[in-house]
Motif scaffolding. Structure first.
Motif, PDB file in Angstrom:
ATOM      1  N   THR A  75       0.871  -1.179   0.000  1.00 18.72           N
ATOM      2  CA  THR A  75       0.000   0.000   0.000  1.00 18.72           C
ATOM      3  C   THR A  75       0.910   1.232   0.000  1.00 18.72           C
ATOM      4  O   THR A  75       1.888   1.303   0.758  1.00 18.72           O
ATOM      5  N   ARG A 122       1.019   5.479   0.186  1.00 23.24           N
ATOM      6  CA  ARG A 122       0.156   6.588   0.598  1.00 23.24           C
ATOM      7  C   ARG A 122       0.919   7.914   0.684  1.00 23.24           C
ATOM      8  O   ARG A 122       2.007   7.972   1.264  1.00 23.24           O
ATOM      9  N   GLY A 123       0.354   8.942   0.108  1.00 27.45           N
ATOM     10  CA  GLY A 123       0.795  10.320   0.311  1.00 27.45           C
ATOM     11  C   GLY A 123       2.037  10.731  -0.451  1.00 27.45           C
ATOM     12  O   GLY A 123       2.199  11.873  -0.822  1.00 27.45           O
ATOM     13  N   GLN A 129      -3.066  12.900  -0.315  1.00 23.81           N
ATOM     14  CA  GLN A 129      -3.595  11.891   0.591  1.00 23.81           C
ATOM     15  C   GLN A 129      -4.079  10.632  -0.132  1.00 23.81           C
ATOM     16  O   GLN A 129      -4.735   9.806   0.451  1.00 23.81           O
ATOM     17  N   GLU A 130      -3.759  10.557  -1.405  1.00 21.53           N
ATOM     18  CA  GLU A 130      -4.238   9.399  -2.147  1.00 21.53           C
ATOM     19  C   GLU A 130      -3.544   8.101  -1.691  1.00 21.53           C
ATOM     20  O   GLU A 130      -2.427   8.107  -1.199  1.00 21.53           O
ATOM     21  N   ILE A 131      -4.267   7.000  -1.894  1.00 23.93           N
ATOM     22  CA  ILE A 131      -3.745   5.671  -1.548  1.00 23.93           C
ATOM     23  C   ILE A 131      -3.805   4.786  -2.793  1.00 23.93           C
ATOM     24  O   ILE A 131      -4.783   4.825  -3.542  1.00 23.93           O
ATOM     25  N   ASP A 132      -2.778   4.062  -3.002  1.00 22.59           N
ATOM     26  CA  ASP A 132      -2.761   3.116  -4.129  1.00 22.59           C
ATOM     27  C   ASP A 132      -2.019   1.849  -3.704  1.00 22.59           C
ATOM     28  O   ASP A 132      -1.407   1.789  -2.627  1.00 22.59           O
ATOM     29  N   GLN A 133      -2.086   0.847  -4.568  1.00 29.10           N
ATOM     30  CA  GLN A 133      -1.346  -0.400  -4.296  1.00 29.10           C
ATOM     31  C   GLN A 133      -0.326  -0.657  -5.390  1.00 29.10           C
ATOM     32  O   GLN A 133      -0.536  -0.303  -6.547  1.00 29.10           O
ATOM     33  N   TYR A 155       3.155   2.103   2.933  1.00 27.15           N
ATOM     34  CA  TYR A 155       2.258   2.429   4.036  1.00 27.15           C
ATOM     35  C   TYR A 155       1.613   1.158   4.605  1.00 27.15           C
ATOM     36  O   TYR A 155       1.546   0.107   3.944  1.00 27.15           O
ATOM     37  N   SER A 167      -1.760   0.306   7.612  1.00 32.20           N
ATOM     38  CA  SER A 167      -2.693   0.731   8.664  1.00 32.20           C
ATOM     39  C   SER A 167      -3.580  -0.475   8.982  1.00 32.20           C
ATOM     40  O   SER A 167      -3.386  -1.559   8.422  1.00 32.20           O
ATOM     41  N   ASP A 198      -4.962  -1.393   5.701  1.00 34.50           N
ATOM     42  CA  ASP A 198      -4.101  -1.480   4.520  1.00 34.50           C
ATOM     43  C   ASP A 198      -2.833  -2.257   4.837  1.00 34.50           C
ATOM     44  O   ASP A 198      -1.973  -1.770   5.583  1.00 34.50           O
TER      45      ASP A 198
END
Ligand SMILES: *[C@@H]1O[C@H](CO)[C@@H](O)[C@H](O)[C@H]1NC(C)=O
Length: 227
Positions: A146, A148-149, A173-177, A204, A206, A209
């Motif tokens: 993941t 992020r940012g 603040q986008e999230i991608d894989q 990232y 969490s 994620d």
């Protein structure tokens, strides 16, 4: 002197007397002489059957006979109990999968995926982040990260060489894989890990994620093991 008697004249003869009684039986006479042998008699009748004779002695042992023909094949027996797993089977296994527990790992060093999902052979070391090959062969390595940012530039390192590189360019603040999968041929002692580049360490994690690094033996290099 003996006196001499006086005698008359002789008388006439008397009449004949009657026959006397039968005299007594005389004594047994002496044994007579042996007579001449008689002629052959006629054949007698057949006699009755005799009694059963005694058991005879055991005969001598005979010579060994020829070998007989091969008999028919017997039926298959029931299968035996399951054997204990050999060391070979244990040697030919290798797999691990581990996740990150903290986001934004430090750059240019192996990323330490310290949340173990599977590591039975312990070929992966969660305190260094390195996989150490113990069974030579073809391996599959994959990651699912993941990001992020900020951007991420991820390298798969094997034998101290970056064999695969990928980048994810993210801002805000986008999230991608980011995912990757490859097959590598490894020898015993070869080490494999993931690392991120400086300022490109947006990897990232969490509660929702995960970022996971996975590797497993596809098939072993049997000849190298036997030799
Ligand atoms: C790596 O694996 C090889 C082969 O099994 C072994 O000899 C070596 O000690 C291992 N190294 C580490 C750091 O575990």
């Amino acid at each position: 002197h003996r006196p001499v008697p006086l005698l008359g004249d002789a008388g006439d003869p008397g009449v004949d007397g009657t026959q006397g009684d039968k005299g007594e039986k005389g004594d047994m006479g002496e044994k007579g002489y042996c007579g001449e042998p008689g002629g052959r008699g006629v054949k007698g009748e057949r006699g009755e059957g005799g009694m059963k004779g005694e058991k005879g002695k055991k005969g001598e042992q005979g010579s060994k006979g020829d070998k007989g023909d091969l008999g028919p094949t017997g039926m298959m027996g029931p299968s035996g109990p399951k054997g204990v797993a050999g060391d070979t089977a244990k040697l030919l296994r290798s797999a691990f999968s581990a996740g990150l527990s903290k986001p934004f790992p430090p750059p240019n060093v192996p990323i330490r995926f310290d949340k173990i999902l599977y590591n039975d052979q312990e070929d992966y070391n969660p305190s260094t982040g390195k996989f150490n090959c113990s069974v030579p062969g073809a391996y599959v390595f994959a990651y699912h990260l993941t990001v992020r940012g900020r951007p991420a530039r991820v390298s798969l390192v094997a034998r101290s060489r970056k064999v695969a590189k990928a980048r994810e360019t993210l801002y805000g603040q986008e999230i991608d894989q980011a995912s990757f999968l490859t097959v590598l041929k490894l020898s015993a002692g070869d080490q494999v890990w993931l690392e991120v580049a400086r300022d490109w360490n947006g990897v990232y994690v969490s509660a929702e994620d995960d970022s996971v690094f996975t590797g497993f033996l596809l098939y072993p290099d049997v000849f190298e093991i036997l030799l």
